[in-house]
Design a protein around this motif. Structure first.
Motif, PDB file in Angstrom:
ATOM      1  N   GLU A 147       0.827  -1.207   0.000  1.00 22.64           N
ATOM      2  CA  GLU A 147       0.000   0.000   0.000  1.00 22.64           C
ATOM      3  C   GLU A 147       0.859   1.255   0.000  1.00 22.64           C
ATOM      4  O   GLU A 147       0.542   2.248  -0.671  1.00 22.64           O
ATOM      5  N   TYR A 148       1.953   1.228   0.746  1.00 25.90           N
ATOM      6  CA  TYR A 148       2.848   2.382   0.784  1.00 25.90           C
ATOM      7  C   TYR A 148       3.465   2.635  -0.591  1.00 25.90           C
ATOM      8  O   TYR A 148       3.493   3.771  -1.076  1.00 25.90           O
ATOM      9  N   LEU A 149       3.957   1.583  -1.233  1.00 22.36           N
ATOM     10  CA  LEU A 149       4.569   1.736  -2.549  1.00 22.36           C
ATOM     11  C   LEU A 149       3.560   2.260  -3.561  1.00 22.36           C
ATOM     12  O   LEU A 149       3.888   3.121  -4.398  1.00 22.36           O
ATOM     13  N   ARG A 150       2.341   1.777  -3.480  1.00 16.31           N
ATOM     14  CA  ARG A 150       1.315   2.238  -4.415  1.00 16.31           C
ATOM     15  C   ARG A 150       0.992   3.713  -4.191  1.00 16.31           C
ATOM     16  O   ARG A 150       0.817   4.470  -5.137  1.00 16.31           O
ATOM     17  N   SER A 151       0.912   4.116  -2.897  1.00 18.51           N
ATOM     18  CA  SER A 151       0.618   5.526  -2.624  1.00 18.51           C
ATOM     19  C   SER A 151       1.776   6.435  -3.038  1.00 18.51           C
ATOM     20  O   SER A 151       1.565   7.593  -3.405  1.00 18.51           O
ATOM     21  N   ALA A 152       3.017   5.899  -2.978  1.00 13.66           N
ATOM     22  CA  ALA A 152       4.185   6.684  -3.382  1.00 13.66           C
ATOM     23  C   ALA A 152       4.462   6.574  -4.872  1.00 13.66           C
ATOM     24  O   ALA A 152       5.432   7.171  -5.365  1.00 13.66           O
ATOM     25  N   LYS A 153       3.634   5.816  -5.589  1.00 13.56           N
ATOM     26  CA  LYS A 153       3.783   5.594  -7.030  1.00 13.56           C
ATOM     27  C   LYS A 153       5.150   4.987  -7.348  1.00 13.56           C
ATOM     28  O   LYS A 153       5.861   5.434  -8.251  1.00 13.56           O
ATOM     29  N   VAL A 154       5.506   3.972  -6.564  1.00 12.23           N
ATOM     30  CA  VAL A 154       6.735   3.205  -6.788  1.00 12.23           C
ATOM     31  C   VAL A 154       6.323   1.799  -7.199  1.00 12.23           C
ATOM     32  O   VAL A 154       5.505   1.165  -6.522  1.00 12.23           O
TER      33      VAL A 154
END
Length: 835
Positions: A147-154
């Motif tokens: 979820e963090y990577l998706r929110s950071a667009k990584v």
């Protein structure tokens, strides 16, 4: 490393396309005109459609699976229709891996996404470490990382790479945990912590096992045992440990590990892992044991009072029997006295001859007995004074009580009583406060003082003080610093400055005006509207709600609906068509659809799940939810008892059961057929009684339901017939106190807005609380026509506007008082926990 967290099947699922819902299909697979222009540059139809799938999948999943043609058919079809292409064009896409990768980098640049490089991995490590300090579950940390990577667009790296990051974060969290508490682990304390794991010759077990083993009954011995634990913990400084540097979830997790691991297992752990566990366990135990001491004091004292009340009923019954004998004697005397033909001088001789002197003397002796205002309840309780003295002084010595201004005399009396116990002084000082003594008991003190009986005065004054303490703890007027259950109620309230910043948002959430002058007219209009409807119903005079000849409200009981014969025949036919499915098979099938057994996680964070774990979980759930028990289940299914016991100890606990139930309720709620039963907005609650075996501080004696002792389970059920909340309560407690618990704590998808209870779940306070949180209480109240109804104005005005319904409103609500207490600025505070 990966297979220790996820099974091979789960790993495959994490690398491929999942099933897609309607909302996700619309949100992620709808192309904008700019998207179509960007995609057309890939020219060939298979590349355009393949790139479109990648363009939509990246924001949806945070990565693009290697098998792009395996995307959900509904998603591919939606994209193909928007691009004017055929679904079959996707079949040949991605045969050359470099082509697919090149497309992904172009798409990532177009969408503003970036690959995970050194800086991104560093930020991910920091994020995972922060979350690992709160949650130790690798699967949860993996999902949070995604979820963090998706929110950071990584773009999400490979599953194994991310799991290695999770493992690194967990190890770093252990080191960070030790570093944050290292200043508390000086050599003497570390030695004391290790001493908890050594078998004590007197206890014949380790101090750790002694601390985590709770009492099973309320008795002086149990109180003494808990007080001994409290003193031991304070001797180790557990009550002054400051572990605020650790997140609350981390402390809870470590303490849970300490309670479940054996002393031998903890000894095998390295000191940097063992000592933080023992520290948090000590800190939590100091609070839990303090709560236990106060709770046992309440229950043990109340048990003595209850026994005195039972004895009082027997005494009053015997007295009533003697009164009947005197009344019978009076029936024999009155005819003689009323007979004018009998000379006065002959009356006495005649009565003494007709009625024996022994009978007259017995009647006269009974008539001279005068009972106090409480009919002798406190005097009977005084018979248990020696029993109460076995535990009360220990509690007063070990626990410090505080209170507000109104409780000041009681707190002063407790200090005097504590001093009397410490010095062995028998007489109560003349200046000892008595303002807290109820009127019905004041006569005991006055009589003892008048007679100069210092011993009786001490007994009655001490009993009144202890009972006032118990009642003060229950009401919150008296609190215990350092306790959780008996803490200062003001600690859970907003301060005036805090309420100022929250007022507008709170009132918006619950739909209430912060101004009483605006809110109360709306309530009055609502009452007038309800009375108008009631007036119309009463005017017909022939329905289930009507007025009798005396003008009293009559509400006829509801009658059962008639079920057509055809419906009963259809029900029987459908029932015959259903297969007789064993409960174990049903649970296996449900887990295949919902995976609810995955909610049962290891209490110690262990992620390796053996192939037999789900089988063992099902066996434990069936054994624990029926009369079989684990021993009976082991004999029935062939799984060794120690395997079932270990599984139940580490996997089945309140939080995992709740999580699994939430999973089941949510799945049931989204089934199309479920909506035929109800919308899920209405729920009801009621208690069920169950007898218990053995001893428990929760069980109570209740003749109506139990041969010996039992408990109540208070259950919340939705109108879709799903049970979304269950709470074990004391069988003798009023159910109304627990009605809101599961509604406010509802973590399911059920949008509960209205709740129904029976009479036992209703209080005026509950009506106010439900309105305060923006929900409606719709109880089924017994003898509804006999309860007191309130109006908001002059009696004559209501009787004129509502000739039939108006006279039913016999009391007038004090609107000035309501307006005065509408807001904190005029005297009230708001609970922090109210949403």
């Amino acid at each position: 490393m990966a297979t220790r967290v996820f099974s091979d099947e789960e790993l495959d699922g994490l690398r491929s396309f999942p099933a897609i819902g309607k909302d996700e299909l619309i949100r992620y697979f709808t192309l904008t005109p700019a998207d179509e222009v960007f995609l057309r540059k890939f020219r060939r139809a298979e590349n355009v459609l393949g790139a479109a799938v990648q363009l939509s999948a990246l924001p949806w999943l945070g990565f693009v699976p290697d098998e792009v043609p395996a995307a959900p058919p509904a998603a591919v079809g939606r994209l193909a229709r928007q691009l004017g292409l055929a679904v079959a064009d996707l079949a040949g896409y991605g045969e050359r891996e470099q082509t697919r990768t090149d497309h992904l980098w172009e798409i990532a640049g177009y969408l503003g996404w970036k690959p995970a490089k050194a800086m991104e991995f560093k930020e991910l490590d920091e994020f995972l470490l922060a979350r690992a300090m709160e949650h130790d579950s690798p699967s949860l940390l993996f999902r949070l990382g995604c979820e963090y990577l998706r929110s950071a667009k990584v773009i999400r790296p490979g599953v194994v790479s991310l799991l290695e990051k999770v493992a690194t974060a967990r190890e770093a969290a252990e080191r960070e945990t030790h570093a944050r508490v290292a200043h508390l682990l000086y050599p003497e304390r570390a030695q004391s912590l290790d001493g908890l794991l050594v078998v004590d010759p007197e206890l014949k077990s380790s101090r750790l096992h002694w601390l985590v083993t709770g009492p099973v009954q309320a008795s002086p011995a149990s109180v003494g045992g808990e007080v001994a634990k409290l003193r031991f913990l304070r001797g180790l400084g557990a009550d002054s440990l400051d572990l605020s540097s650790l997140p609350a979830e981390r402390r809870r997790y470590l303490a849970q590990i300490g309670r479940r691991l054996t002393a031998q297992a903890l000894v095998r752990r390295e000191p940097n892992r063992r000592h933080p566990i023992l520290l948090t366990l000590l800190a939590q135990s100091s609070v839990d044991v303090l709560d236990s001491v106060v709770q046992l004091f309440d229950q043990t004292l109340s048990g003595s009072e209850s026994r005195a009340r039972i004895k009082l009923r027997e005494v009053l019954a015997e007295r009533a029997k003697l009164s009947e004998d005197r009344l019978a004697l009076l029936d024999e005397i009155l005819p003689v006295l009323a007979d004018a033909g009998i000379p006065d001088e002959a009356v006495g001789t005649l009565l003494r001859g007709k009625i024996s002197m022994s009978r007259l003397r017995a009647a006269h002796a009974g008539a001279t007995v005068r009972l106090p205002k409480d009919h002798g309840h406190l005097a009977l309780l005084e018979g248990s004074y020696t029993y109460i003295r076995q535990f009360a002084p220990k509690v007063l010595e070990a626990v410090r009580f505080k209170g507000g201004t109104e409780a000041k005399p009681l707190i002063e009396a407790l200090e005097i009583l504590r001093e009397l116990n410490a010095t062995g002084t028998r007489n109560v000082p003349g200046n000892a406060p008595t303002q807290f003594v109820p009127t019905r008991w004041q006569g005991y003190l006055d009589e003892a003082a008048a007679k100069g009986d210092a011993t009786a005065y001490r007994h009655y004054w001490e009993l009144c003080t202890l009972l006032a303490l118990r009642d003060g703890l229950r009401s919150g007027d008296v609190f215990v610093p350092g306790s959780r259950r008996y803490d200062n109620p003001a600690a859970y309230l907003f301060r005036p400055a805090q309420w100022e910043t929250h007022r507008s948002e709170f009132c918006r959430l619950v739909g209430k005006s912060p101004d009483a002058s605006q809110a109360l007219p709306l309530v009055m209009d609502e009452l007038d509207e309800a009375l108008t409807d009631l007036e119309e119903v009463l005017g017909r005079g022939d329905g289930p709600v009507r007025l009798n000849d005396d003008g009293e409200l009559v509400i006829s009981p509801l009658t059962a609906e008639d079920i057509p014969t055809e419906a009963e025949d259809l029900h029987a036919e459908l029932e015959r068509m259903l297969p007789n499915v064993p409960i174990a098979s049903l649970m296996v099938e449900m887990d295949r659809h919902i995976s609810f057994l995955d909610c049962f996680t290891h209490a110690g964070g262990k992620q390796a799940r053996s192939p037999q774990l789900k089988r063992n979980l099902i066996a434990c759930l069936i054994g624990l939810s029926t009369n079989l028990g684990l021993h009976g289940m082991a004999a029935s299914c062939g799984i060794p008892y120690d395997v079932l016991a270990w599984t139940a100890e580490w996997y089945i606990r309140e939080e995992t059961l709740r999580e699994a139930n939430i999973c089941l309720v949510n799945y049931h709620h989204q089934l199309p057929v479920t909506a035929m039963f109800g919308s899920g907005t209405l729920s009801s609650s009621d208690g069920q009684r169950f007898p218990t075996r053995g001893k428990s501080i929760t069980a109570r004696h209740l003749n109506k339901y139990f041969v010996s002792e039992g408990i109540s389970t208070y259950t919340h059920v939705s109108d879709q017939h799903s049970t979304f909340g269950t709470k074990v309560i004391v069988a003798t407690h009023r159910e109304a106190h627990y009605v809101l618990d599961e509604i406010l704590g509802n973590a399911t998808d059920l949008p509960i807005t209205e709740h129904a209870t029976d009479t036992h779940g209703v209080t005026l306070v509950n009506f106010g609380l439900f309105d305060l949180v923006g929900k409606q209480l719709s109880p089924r109240i017994r003898d509804l026509g006999k309860i007191t109804l309130y109006r908001m104005g002059a009696k004559a005005d209501y009787e004129q506007r509502f000739p039939k319904a108006g006279p039913l409103l016999t009391k007038k609500a004090n609107l000035d008082l309501v307006a005065h207490h509408w807001d904190r600025a005029t005297g009230h505070r708001r609970l922090r926990c109210v949403p």
